[in-house]
Scaffold this active site. Structure first.
Site, PDB file in Angstrom:
ATOM      1  CD  GLN A  79      42.704  35.884  36.719  1.00  0.00           C
ATOM      2  OE1 GLN A  79      42.075  36.896  36.434  1.00  0.00           O
ATOM      3  NE2 GLN A  79      43.210  35.663  37.922  1.00  0.00           N
ATOM      4  CE1 TYR A  99      33.132  39.832  38.920  1.00  0.00           C
ATOM      5  CE2 TYR A  99      35.412  39.160  39.206  1.00  0.00           C
ATOM      6  CZ  TYR A  99      34.458  40.163  39.126  1.00  0.00           C
ATOM      7  OH  TYR A  99      34.823  41.476  39.261  1.00  0.00           O
ATOM      8  N   GLY A 133      50.021  42.203  43.533  1.00  0.00           N
ATOM      9  CA  GLY A 133      49.251  42.937  42.551  1.00  0.00           C
ATOM     10  C   GLY A 133      49.629  44.403  42.534  1.00  0.00           C
TER      11      GLY A 133
END
Length: 365
Positions: free
Chosen positions: A102, A182, A323
């Site tokens: 990623q 972001y 996750g």
């Protein structure tokens, strides 16, 4: 057992064959303890232990020095970093796994202490007012430096180079990080992107940057090796959903569908959405965007075994990613398959470094 069967059915994602539909989501774990951002042997062992996942998505990885927004996170913009990642991919493949890297740029969610005193780059000079972990502890992100057209062109090139290095390092593909607050969400946001050039203003202009990044990444490999992660309903700091959020992401997702990438991963927000600008996502982010995207969708965000099965059964998603459960359960696939209880992780060890709380969680058997 129909829904159980779906979780463990193989599926082809772009150009990559997966043995099951359970994906390990990206999680920063702060174990790259060197100033050159080179992955270390401990990280190779961590990913090897989790190779039974249908697909592993690496921790967020910097495509350039300018992208840095936290300590002890790996990069993929030098040959030495690619060599470090090669030991990770070789180890995962030897264990029968598949792994995408990623790639993410923190944009305004950074601090000059991480950039030799230089301001972080962002679409516009607007502060997120977000805590950033620096060598001297947490500090608030400042007003960033607005990117010039040259900065944007260079950053797109950085993603292309990182994709090329990912291929060289032996990854099976690349995921573009486009979540929370972001760089990519900053470009998409009507209050954090106040540009007056071709990258700002209209929905089409604000979506131009992520689309050009994807096109550059595809140009370095192929569409079937590229994924994208978005979180339309989740913000960061002062960047939060607005009345324009859903229409912006509807346009972006529709355009991404035309690129025929390997998959679109959608992160669903926690908590109640009623009364927010993205209340419509209450039906489920994957379900909502299925009408705009005819390719492979991966659902992410607080899933349990039962909710993951329901998403797959309903056809809202083709893959499901986990996750936090993967921190203490390296054998998560087998635990799900056998109906075994999940181990609990120690949050105090998430980012502290070293083996403890990282590679010392045992399998169930």
């Amino acid at each position: 057992m129909q829904s159980s069967d779906i979780l463990f059915q193989p599926v082809k994602v772009g150009e990559v064959e997966l043995p099951n539909r359970i994906v390990m989501a990206s999680m920063s774990r702060a174990r790259t303890d060197n100033p050159e951002h080179i992955p270390v042997a401990l990280q190779a062992e961590y990913y090897r232990q989790r190779a039974s996942a249908g697909l592993i998505l690496s921790e967020g990885t910097w495509p350039s020095e300018e992208a840095v927004g936290a300590l002890h996170v790996p990069g993929l913009f030098t040959e030495r970093q690619a060599e470090g990642w090669k030991q990770v991919t070789d180890t995962v493949h030897a264990a029968g796994g598949r792994i995408f890297v990623q790639l993410g740029h923190c944009g305004a969610a950074s601090h000059p202490d991480l950039h030799g005193g230089r301001l972080p780059l962002a679409p516009s000079a607007i502060s997120l007012e977000q805590p950033v972990f620096t060598p001297d502890g947490f500090k608030t992100s400042p007003i960033p430096q607005a990117m010039t057209l040259g900065d944007i062109e260079r950053t797109i090139g950085d993603y292309a180079r990182a994709t090329r290095l990912a291929r060289q390092a032996g990854f099976d593909g690349v995921e573009l990080h486009g979540i929370v607050g972001y760089l990519i969400p900053e470009f998409l946001h009507d209050r954090f992107n106040l540009r007056e050039d071709r990258y700002g203003g209209s929905v089409e202009n604000r979506a131009r940057f992520p689309l050009e990044v994807l096109e550059a990444m595809i140009g370095e490999w192929s569409a079937g090796r590229i994924g994208l992660k978005l979180s339309p309903g989740v913000g960061l700091g002062k960047l939060q959903p607005t009345a324009q959020t859903l229409s912006t992401y509807e346009y972006l997702v529709s355009r991404v569908a035309e690129l025929k990438i390997a998959y679109l991963q959608l992160y669903h927000p926690a908590g109640e959405l009623g009364g927010t600008p993205v209340a419509a996502l209450g039906e489920g982010t994957a379900r909502y965007f299925r009408r705009f995207y005819d390719g492979t969708i991966m659902a992410n965000g607080g899933l349990t075994l039962e909710s993951a099965r329901a998403l797959l059964d309903a056809g809202d998603a083709d893959l499901v990613s986990f996750g936090a459960p993967y921190i203490a359960n390296p054998d998560l696939v087998e635990r799900f398959r056998q109906g075994l209880p999940l181990a609990s992780a120690d949050p105090e060890t998430y980012y502290q470094g070293g083996e403890h709380g990282y590679t010392d969680y045992p399998p169930a058997s």
